[in-house]
Design an enzyme around this catalytic site. Structure first.
Site, PDB file in Angstrom:
ATOM      1  N   ASP A   3       0.863  -1.190   0.000  1.00 13.46           N
ATOM      2  CA  ASP A   3       0.000   0.000   0.000  1.00 13.46           C
ATOM      3  C   ASP A   3       0.897   1.237   0.000  1.00 13.46           C
ATOM      4  OD1 ASP A   3      -3.121   0.731   0.989  1.00 13.46           O
ATOM      5  OD2 ASP A   3      -1.583   2.253   1.393  1.00 13.46           O
ATOM      6  N   ILE A   4       0.730   2.088  -0.990  1.00 13.21           N
ATOM      7  CA  ILE A   4       1.579   3.289  -1.099  1.00 13.21           C
ATOM      8  C   ILE A   4       1.259   4.225   0.070  1.00 13.21           C
ATOM      9  CG2 ILE A   4       2.141   5.279  -2.560  1.00 13.21           C
ATOM     10  CD1 ILE A   4       1.507   3.468  -4.955  1.00 13.21           C
TER      11      ILE A   4
ATOM     12  N   ASN B 173      -1.975  12.792  -3.871  1.00 15.19           N
ATOM     13  CA  ASN B 173      -2.999  13.273  -4.816  1.00 15.19           C
ATOM     14  C   ASN B 173      -3.313  14.741  -4.570  1.00 15.19           C
ATOM     15  OD1 ASN B 173      -3.548  11.140  -6.485  1.00 15.19           O
ATOM     16  ND2 ASN B 173      -5.028  10.196  -5.102  1.00 15.19           N
TER      17      ASN B 173
ATOM     18  N   ASP C 256      -2.078   8.987 -10.682  1.00 15.46           N
ATOM     19  CA  ASP C 256      -2.230   7.838 -11.601  1.00 15.46           C
ATOM     20  C   ASP C 256      -0.879   7.416 -12.166  1.00 15.46           C
ATOM     21  OD1 ASP C 256      -4.887   7.770 -11.211  1.00 15.46           O
ATOM     22  OD2 ASP C 256      -5.471   8.593 -13.168  1.00 15.46           O
TER      23      ASP C 256
ATOM     24  N   GLU D  34      -4.921   2.279  -4.209  1.00 18.00           N
ATOM     25  CA  GLU D  34      -3.447   2.362  -4.208  1.00 18.00           C
ATOM     26  C   GLU D  34      -2.873   1.140  -3.530  1.00 18.00           C
ATOM     27  OE1 GLU D  34      -5.110   3.066  -1.753  1.00 18.00           O
ATOM     28  OE2 GLU D  34      -4.027   3.705  -0.001  1.00 18.00           O
TER      29      GLU D  34
END
Ligand SMILES: Nc1nc2c(ncn2[C@@H]2O[C@H](COP(=O)(O)OP(=O)(O)OP(=O)(O)O)[C@@H](O)[C@H]2O)c(=O)[nH]1
Length: 542
Positions: free
Chosen positions: A408-409, A416, A425, A451
């Site tokens: 998971d980022i 964002n 993206d 993500e």
């Protein structure tokens, strides 16, 4: 109506039974037609032939009678042109009479009675010998029937006439001729009359000549037989013709029955001709043989045709049908159908193979689309779930362990917010590519959420999974994607949770995923940009 009934009748039948049905119909119609034709043409033909043969036999019987008469007529004619007899009629010579009509002279002649009449039909001489039954003809036995005849048909010079007559109750041929000089010159001086018995030997000769057995039965003077079918007055060959031959056909014999008239056309005797029906029996046997042979040939031909049609048409079509049924049942169209013939069925199979290949490509494309994440190009959640199921099912069967890595980022919301959604993206795409290039062929990288990523690592224990996690972290660090909104690092980082199973455990994929998720949560909780393994002391249990 007929069409509908036919359709209903054929509804449940395959090609094979339909062809058998058509063959059976065609062959039985041909057989029936052949039978009718044979019965209507061959049997009548045999019957006609038999009738012709019967006519010829009857003709020969009549002819036999006539030959008997004809030899008497020759003798009679010789006498009629004998000069000594000519002169005897003019001036009676007792020596001539004795040496030609006397009892001794009569013993050696081939007739039984001879009678001389003068021009006024008065008896001028007579001689006779005993018939085979011992009877002896008298003058009136010959004179009475002849004179009756001469009243309606007088003697003609140069002309010998003959007929049948009862002479002293003996059936005889009678001939008479006007007496002339030996050179045939007249004037006619009287009539010479001769009679010869139709004895048993003569009748046998006639039967032998005719090739038919017959019986001759004398009739009483006033007798009119009820069963008479035709009548002869000899000589009368011209009376016989095909249409005038009445014959009775029974199963085994042909019977012909005729009246013989005497020289005054009165009923004299009855002739019955008997013939077997060998020709017809032979004809029937021929027809039966031909029918049997035709039926055998038709049966053999039908069988050969059926087998040929079965092997050339029905069998390959059935094989094709079974192959298609198997494809639709197993949903496996990877193997093309075998094409081993250069005909329409081969072309049809080839056509089906082309359709199958189009279908295969489209299904593969759909499969690919429905299993691929549109943004990153790696597998999506759907393929991930299927693959995880497969790997867990295989787990008990293989020696190596199965590890699941959830990634998971970190602080991606902030990313964002800071750099914009499109830039977010781009990070996701880069991370997906990084995952794809970092793992082995048998591993499956997938994007399982916004993500959130996952990596299925078959035959990989916890240490191997951690090593893989470290490699990914290093690769990401190498990319050094700026993230100045992150409170924990200046670049984009990722947190990972690892679960490793050596055997299948209760709860299956859900538990396995939850364990990896728990480890991921721990990694986040411990400060992010790290990897935690489920089962470690700092990862809470489920
Ligand atoms: N750009 C982009 N953003 C996405 C996409 N899918 C999910 N996100 C965003 O990812 C963010 C995830 O945020 P959170 O679940 O709060 O987690 P986080 O901000 O990464 O924080 P931690 O996971 O706790 O480090 C949300 O803002 C989502 O809008 C996507 O396809 N593209």
């Amino acid at each position: 109506m007929v069409k509908n009934s036919l359709r209903m009748l054929l509804a449940g039948l395959g090609i094979g039974p339909r062809i058998v049905l058509i063959f059976a119909l065609v062959f039985s119609s041909m057989g029936g037609l052949g039978l009718v034709l044979m019965r209507n043409s061959l049997l009548p033909a045999f019957e006609r032939m038999e009738r012709d043969v019967a006519l010829q036999s009857a003709w020969r019987v009549v002819s036999g009678f006539e030959q008997h008469m004809s030899s008497l007529a020759d003798m009679n004619r010789d006498w009629a042109l004998w000069d000594e007899l000519y002169f005897h009629l003019q001036r009676a010579d007792p020596v001539f009479e004795r040496s030609n009509f006397g009892p001794e002279a009569m013993q050696s002649v081939k007739y039984h009675a001879v009678l001389l009449l003068d021009l006024s039909n008065q008896v001028a001489g007579f001689g006779s010998r005993a018939f085979s039954g011992g009877m002896q003809a008298q003058v009136q036995d010959l004179a009475v029937p002849l004179l009756e005849r001469l009243t309606v048909s007088p003697v003609q010079p140069q002309r010998t006439e003959c007929g049948l007559a009862r002479v002293a109750r003996v059936l005889s041929a009678v001939c008479w001729t006007g007496i002339l000089q030996s050179n045939g010159q007249g004037p006619m001086v009287g009539t010479v009359v001769m009679a010869r018995e139709l004895d048993a030997d003569s009748l046998k000769d006639i039967a032998r000549f005719a090739g038919a057995t017959f019986t001759l039965e004398q009739l009483g003077a006033n007798h009119t037989p009820v069963s008479a079918q035709g009548a002869w007055t000899l000589p009368a060959l011209t009376y016989l013709s095909n249409t005038q031959l009445p014959a009775q056909f029974s199963a085994n014999a042909i019977a012909m029955q005729y009246l013989l008239h005497d020289l005054n056309e009165k009923p004299l005797a009855q002739v019955r001709i008997h013939m077997g029906r060998e020709l017809m029996t032979h004809g029937r046997n021929v027809i039966q043989d031909v029918l049997f042979q035709l039926a055998t040939v038709a049966f053999a031909t039908g069988l050969v045709l059926l087998l040929t049609v079965h092997w050339w048409l029905v069998h390959p079509v059935s094989r094709l049908r079974r192959a298609l049924a198997k494809i639709s049942h197993t949903k496996r169209w990877d193997k093309p159908l075998v094409v081993d013939r250069p005909d329409e069925i081969g072309a049809l199979t080839q056509g089906i193979n082309s359709l199958l290949s189009v279908l295969r490509k489209q299904v593969d494309a759909l499969e690919e689309t429905s299993s691929t994440d549109a943004l990153t190009g790696i597998s999506n959640r759907r393929r991930f779930d299927l693959r995880l199921d497969d790997e867990l099912a295989r787990l008990g069967r293989r020696t190596g362990a199965l590890s699941l890595l959830l990634l998971d980022i970190d602080h991606f919301k902030r990313y964002n917010d800071r750099y914009g959604h499109p830039q977010g993206d781009a990070v996701l795409r880069q991370f997906g590519a990084l995952l794809g290039s970092s793992c082995r062929r048998q591993d499956l990288p997938a994007r399982v959420g916004g993500e959130e990523f996952a990596l299925i690592l078959p035959d990989t224990d916890e240490a191997g999974a951690k090593a893989m996690a470290d490699k990914i972290m290093e690769s990401l660090a190498t990319l050094a994607l700026e993230h100045d909104a992150s409170p924990t690092a200046s670049v984009v980082t990722v947190s990972m949770g690892v679960a490793t199973w050596s055997v299948l455990q209760a709860g299956g994929d859900e538990t396995f995923y939850a364990q990896a998720d728990k480890a991921l949560y721990a990694a986040k909780h411990l400060g992010r940009n790290r990897v935690c393994a489920y089962g470690s002391p700092y990862v809470p249990s489920l």
